[in-house]
Design an enzyme around this catalytic site. Sequence first.
Site, short mmCIF file in Angstrom:
data_model
loop_
_atom_site.label_atom_id
_atom_site.label_comp_id
_atom_site.label_asym_id
_atom_site.label_seq_id
_atom_site.Cartn_x
_atom_site.Cartn_y
_atom_site.Cartn_z
N HIS A 109 28.34 29.66 15.87
CA HIS A 109 27.58 30.16 17.05
C HIS A 109 26.36 31.09 16.63
O HIS A 109 25.61 31.35 17.40
CB HIS A 109 28.30 30.77 18.26
CG HIS A 109 28.73 31.84 17.97
ND1 HIS A 109 29.86 32.20 17.22
CD2 HIS A 109 28.59 32.99 18.26
CE1 HIS A 109 30.33 33.43 16.93
NE2 HIS A 109 29.43 34.04 17.88
N GLY B 21 24.49 30.79 13.98
CA GLY B 21 23.50 30.28 13.21
C GLY B 21 22.28 29.60 13.94
O GLY B 21 22.15 29.78 15.13
N VAL C 135 21.53 26.48 14.49
CA VAL C 135 21.80 25.27 15.56
C VAL C 135 22.90 25.81 16.58
O VAL C 135 22.65 25.51 17.71
CB VAL C 135 22.50 24.21 14.71
CG1 VAL C 135 23.07 23.18 15.38
CG2 VAL C 135 21.54 23.60 13.85
N GLY C 136 24.01 26.57 16.11
CA GLY C 136 24.95 26.99 17.01
C GLY C 136 24.48 27.72 18.18
O GLY C 136 24.80 27.74 19.36
N SER D 18 22.71 15.52 8.64
CA SER D 18 21.32 16.04 8.53
C SER D 18 20.62 14.76 7.95
O SER D 18 21.03 13.95 7.15
CB SER D 18 21.56 16.94 7.37
OG SER D 18 20.03 17.15 6.67
N SER D 19 19.14 14.80 8.04
CA SER D 19 18.14 13.78 7.46
C SER D 19 18.41 13.78 5.97
O SER D 19 18.06 12.80 5.40
CB SER D 19 16.76 13.71 8.17
OG SER D 19 16.31 14.91 7.72
N CYS D 20 18.58 14.78 5.30
CA CYS D 20 18.53 14.81 3.87
C CYS D 20 19.51 14.28 3.35
O CYS D 20 19.90 14.31 2.27
CB CYS D 20 18.39 16.00 3.49
SG CYS D 20 19.68 17.44 3.61
N TYR E 260 25.79 19.05 -1.16
CA TYR E 260 25.70 19.06 0.42
C TYR E 260 25.77 17.67 0.87
O TYR E 260 26.45 17.68 2.01
CB TYR E 260 24.27 19.44 0.73
CG TYR E 260 24.07 19.97 2.19
CD1 TYR E 260 24.54 20.91 2.97
CD2 TYR E 260 23.15 19.08 2.76
CE1 TYR E 260 24.32 20.98 4.24
CE2 TYR E 260 22.99 19.11 4.20
CZ TYR E 260 23.58 20.07 4.72
OH TYR E 260 23.28 20.03 6.19
N LYS F 244 28.39 16.32 3.85
CA LYS F 244 28.08 15.97 5.03
C LYS F 244 28.79 14.55 5.43
O LYS F 244 29.04 14.12 6.50
CB LYS F 244 26.53 16.07 5.27
CG LYS F 244 26.36 17.57 5.65
CD LYS F 244 26.79 17.94 6.97
CE LYS F 244 26.24 19.40 7.46
NZ LYS F 244 26.93 19.65 8.52
N ASN G 37 14.75 17.91 9.97
CA ASN G 37 14.55 19.34 9.63
C ASN G 37 14.45 20.33 10.79
O ASN G 37 13.31 20.03 11.72
CB ASN G 37 13.35 19.63 8.76
CG ASN G 37 13.21 18.92 7.39
OD1 ASN G 37 13.81 17.58 7.41
ND2 ASN G 37 13.07 19.69 6.16
N HIS H 49 14.64 27.20 4.19
CA HIS H 49 13.86 26.08 4.21
C HIS H 49 12.47 26.30 4.41
O HIS H 49 12.11 27.38 4.52
CB HIS H 49 14.21 25.15 5.30
CG HIS H 49 15.45 24.32 5.11
ND1 HIS H 49 16.61 24.63 5.80
CD2 HIS H 49 15.74 23.32 4.25
CE1 HIS H 49 17.81 23.96 5.65
NE2 HIS H 49 16.85 23.03 4.62
N TRP I 271 5.45 26.27 -2.81
CA TRP I 271 6.17 25.84 -3.65
C TRP I 271 5.68 24.28 -3.61
O TRP I 271 5.63 23.68 -2.60
CB TRP I 271 7.54 25.79 -3.37
CG TRP I 271 8.07 27.02 -3.55
CD1 TRP I 271 7.63 28.26 -3.75
CD2 TRP I 271 9.69 27.52 -3.45
NE1 TRP I 271 8.41 29.14 -3.90
CE2 TRP I 271 9.74 28.86 -3.50
CE3 TRP I 271 10.54 26.74 -2.96
CZ2 TRP I 271 10.91 29.60 -3.35
CZ3 TRP I 271 12.07 27.36 -2.79
CH2 TRP I 271 12.09 28.72 -2.92
N ARG J 209 7.42 15.92 5.75
CA ARG J 209 8.61 16.63 6.54
C ARG J 209 8.41 16.37 7.82
O ARG J 209 7.34 16.62 8.19
CB ARG J 209 8.93 17.92 6.08
CG ARG J 209 9.51 18.22 4.49
CD ARG J 209 10.73 17.53 4.31
NE ARG J 209 11.29 17.86 2.94
CZ ARG J 209 10.94 16.97 1.85
NH1 ARG J 209 10.09 16.11 1.99
NH2 ARG J 209 11.37 17.45 0.66
#
Length: 329
Positions: free
Chosen positions: A31, A33, A35-36, A127-129, A156, A160, A185, A199, A222, A229
Site C-alpha cells: 500500500h 507503493g 500502485v498500492g 506488467s506489459s514488459c 523480473y 511475474k 508503464n 522508470h 538516456w 512507450r
Amino acid sequence: MKKIISLISFFMCLTSHAIMDKNAKIYVAGHKGLVGSAIVRQLEYEGYTNILVATSNELDLRNQAAVNAFFEKEKPEYVFLAAAKVGGIQANIDYPAQFIYNNITIEANVIHASYVHGVKKLLFLGSSCIYPRNCPQPIKEEYLLTSELEKSNEPYAIAKIAGLKMCEAYNREYGTHFIACMPTNLYGENDNFNLHTSHVLPALIAKMERAKKEHADKVVVWGSGAPYREFLYVDDLASATLFLMNYYEGSDLVNIGTGQDVTIKEVALLIKEIVGFQGELVFDTSKPDGTPRKLLNVDKLKSLGWQAQTTLEEGIKKTVKWCEAHNIF
Ligand code: GDP
C-alpha cells in the site's frame, strides 16, 4: 453477428460472484507503493470502509510463516497483490537477483496463503514488459510466452510470469478466483523518483525539476529517444483494478493501458514544457534503449466496459503538481 458474440462474451466474463461489499475486508499488499497507494485511494473514494494494510516492517511478505500468520489472524476476503520489487531499466540490469527472488517469494506466499485462508478473490498485477520483446503491436493478451523475452528485465519477467501462472493453476486445480491483469508503464503520485532505479517518466520529471532549480542548461535523456512507450496514470489503473475485481471472472489475462504510445523524445519534450525547463535535451546513446515498443491492445478491457480517462498531459501535470506540493525535489 459480431456484436451479439461480443455481448455474449461480455456477460460470460462478468463475475458470477457478488461485487465487493462496502464493508468487506480488503487487503492491499504494497500500500505504500505507486500502485498500492492508488488502489487504497480508489477504494476509499468508492466508499470501501474495511481496508487492511501492513508496512514491510510489520509484515515481511517474503517470510512465508509471517504471511500465513497474518492471513490466519486477519482473514481478508479480497486481496489486491500490489507488492512487488519494481524498477526501471538500469535497476533491472543491476539487481537481477533481487528482482527475481523478491517477486517470486512475495507472489508464492501471498497467493498460496490466499488459497489456504479462503480469500474470495485476488487480483494480481503483471506488467506489459513481460510480453515477448518482439511480439506484434499492439500486444494482445494471447502473445504471452510466444517468443523470447527482453534481456534487460528477464529475471523480473520470469518472476511475474510465475505469478500469473500461479493464479491460473490455482483456479484450475483448486477452483479459486484469482484474476491477473497486465498494466502498461505507470506513473503518478508516490512514484520512485530516484534517478538510478526509477522508470523514465518520473526520472525525467526529477531531472528537469532539478535542472530548472539549478539553472542548468541541459538534461541528459538516456538512449536514442526513439523507443515507444505507453504510459497510464496510476489512478486510472486503480480504477481499472477495482472494476475487474468487481466485474471480471476468469483466468485469462486482461491488459490495462490507454492504447496509445509516444516516443521517449516526445514524452521528454512534453515534460520539459510542463515543468518549464528552458535548456536543451541531450540524448546519451551509451545508455540502453531496451525494448523498442510495447503498446498494449486494450480491446478486451474496453469490451468489458472500462476505458482510461486521464490524458498523458493531464497525468504529467497532476504528477508534477503533487511533487511540488510534497517537496519531492
Ligand atoms: P523500460 O520501459 O522497462 O525500458 O524502463 P524505463 O522506463 O526505465 O526506460 C524506458 C526508456 O526510457 C528506455 O529507452 C530508457 O533508455 C529511456 N530513458 C531515457 N531517459 C531515462 C532516464 O532518465 N531514466 C530511465 N529509467 N529511462 C530513461
